[in-house]
Design a protein around this motif. Structure first.
Motif, short mmCIF file in Angstrom:
data_model
loop_
_atom_site.label_atom_id
_atom_site.label_comp_id
_atom_site.label_asym_id
_atom_site.label_seq_id
_atom_site.Cartn_x
_atom_site.Cartn_y
_atom_site.Cartn_z
N ASP A 31 0.84 -1.21 0.00
CA ASP A 31 0.00 0.00 0.00
C ASP A 31 0.87 1.26 0.00
O ASP A 31 0.60 2.20 -0.74
N ASP A 85 0.03 6.94 3.02
CA ASP A 85 -0.09 5.76 3.90
C ASP A 85 0.56 5.96 5.27
O ASP A 85 0.80 5.00 5.98
N HIS A 102 -4.85 6.77 5.48
CA HIS A 102 -6.06 6.18 6.07
C HIS A 102 -5.84 5.82 7.54
O HIS A 102 -6.62 5.05 8.10
MN LIG Z 1 -2.08 1.19 4.29
#
Ligand SMILES: [Mn+2]
Length: 324
Positions: A31, A85, A102
């Motif tokens: 991610d 991230d 997030h």
């Molecule tokens: Mn992540």
């Protein structure tokens, strides 16, 4: 956005003049890597030159997903930053101008004056992919597959515990563009991820530092995911824990052992002055079949309650002492 253009863009990165530096966190999982890569490229396509910065080594599964792509090597990475991230603003020299993340903002974190986009979705890549879509940028199958892979890994295959409606909707869109059935892709990525056996790589791959509001270190917590029967060298893990216990009141390693049917056993190892408090908490929370198998180890058979690190963070941070 096509795979070929992405290759050309990455080649051009080294020659850009004072670009924005777009970085995922220093233990780059898929991610982090994919969100920084596509956010940097999206900004560049939109007229703001930006380069993705990889902090640390590409993980095995990320390297598999990205194929021949290599992150640019930027000799002196200083300037204006965009963080994806993660949003550990204090760790950067120079100015952080934007955040795409997030993970929620914790008490005491200051993000004033920064263009912040933090939403409680399952993957930072979901937010980046939404921006790509909003910008009207077309994705070819190969690029859509990379974004999809990152979302699948960060949401554990769109699990209802991890994925939000936005992740599911974005994954559907990316599946339609890539023609890639999501579950086989997820299982292949998971297979790559669980094949890692180097204890240092495993330890650093998913490590979280917990600090008191004033920044004092309290707990280091690593999650090591492996296949059952592929147990990493626990002596090496224990050495690392003892080393980290010099920084934190307690250093914790949770080793998750996945069986072929996706059931799992877990081991919690801990070192430091608060190790006993952590292991006792794990025993109490996990149910009657949890066992203390060594002074520094609790073993959880498959039928235990397997709580996530986030829960333990909430429970433990109220009672653990700061490192003093
Ligand atoms: Mn992540």
């Amino acid at each position: 956005m096509t795979y070929e253009r992405l290759m050309t863009y990455l080649d051009d990165c080294a020659r850009m003049e004072s670009p924005l530096l777009v970085a995922g966190h220093p233990a780059p999982d898929t991610d982090a890597a994919v969100s920084s890569l596509f956010e940097a490229w999206r900004l560049t396509v939109g007229g703001t030159p930006a380069v993705p910065i990889l902090q640390g080594k590409l993980s095995r599964e990320t390297a598999w997903l990205l194929g021949d792509l290599a992150f640019p090597t930027i000799p002196k990475a200083s300037g204006k930053w965009v963080l994806t991230d993660h949003h550990d603003v204090a760790a950067y020299d120079g100015e952080v101008v934007a955040i795409v993340d997030h993970h929620p903002v914790a008490d005491g974190e200051n993000v004033a004056g920064i263009d912040v986009c933090i939403r409680p979705v399952g993957a930072a890549t979901t937010i980046v992919a939404e921006r790509v879509k909003q910008d009207g940028i077309k994705l070819d199958a190969a690029c859509a597959r990379m974004l999809l892979g990152a979302i699948l890994l960060d949401t554990e295959g769109l699990s209802p515990y991890k994925a939000k409606a936005e992740d599911v909707a974005m994954a559907e869109w990316l599946v339609s563009l890539s023609g890639e059935p999501p579950m086989p892709l997820y299982h292949e990525l998971k297979e790559q991820l669980l094949s890692e056996s180097d204890p240092t790589v495993l330890y650093e791959r998913d490590f979280r530092a917990y600090t008191a509001p004033d920044g004092t270190p309290v707990m280091g917590f690593a999650i090591l995911k492996v296949k059952q029967g592929n147990l990493p060298d626990l002596a090496a893990v224990r050495r690392r824990l003892v080393q980290d216990a010099q920084t934190y009141s307690v250093a914790v390693a949770k080793v998750v052992l996945y069986a072929p049917d996706d059931s799992r056993e877990e081991m919690y190892l801990a070192a430091g002055s608060a190790a006993d408090a952590v292991l006792t908490e794990v025993l109490v929370r996990s149910g009657p079949s949890a066992q203390r198998t060594a002074p520094d180890t609790v073993f959880l058979p498959a039928d235990c309650h397997h709580w996530g690190r986030k829960r333990y963070g909430l429970w433990l941070m109220e009672k653990l002492p700061e490192k003093g």
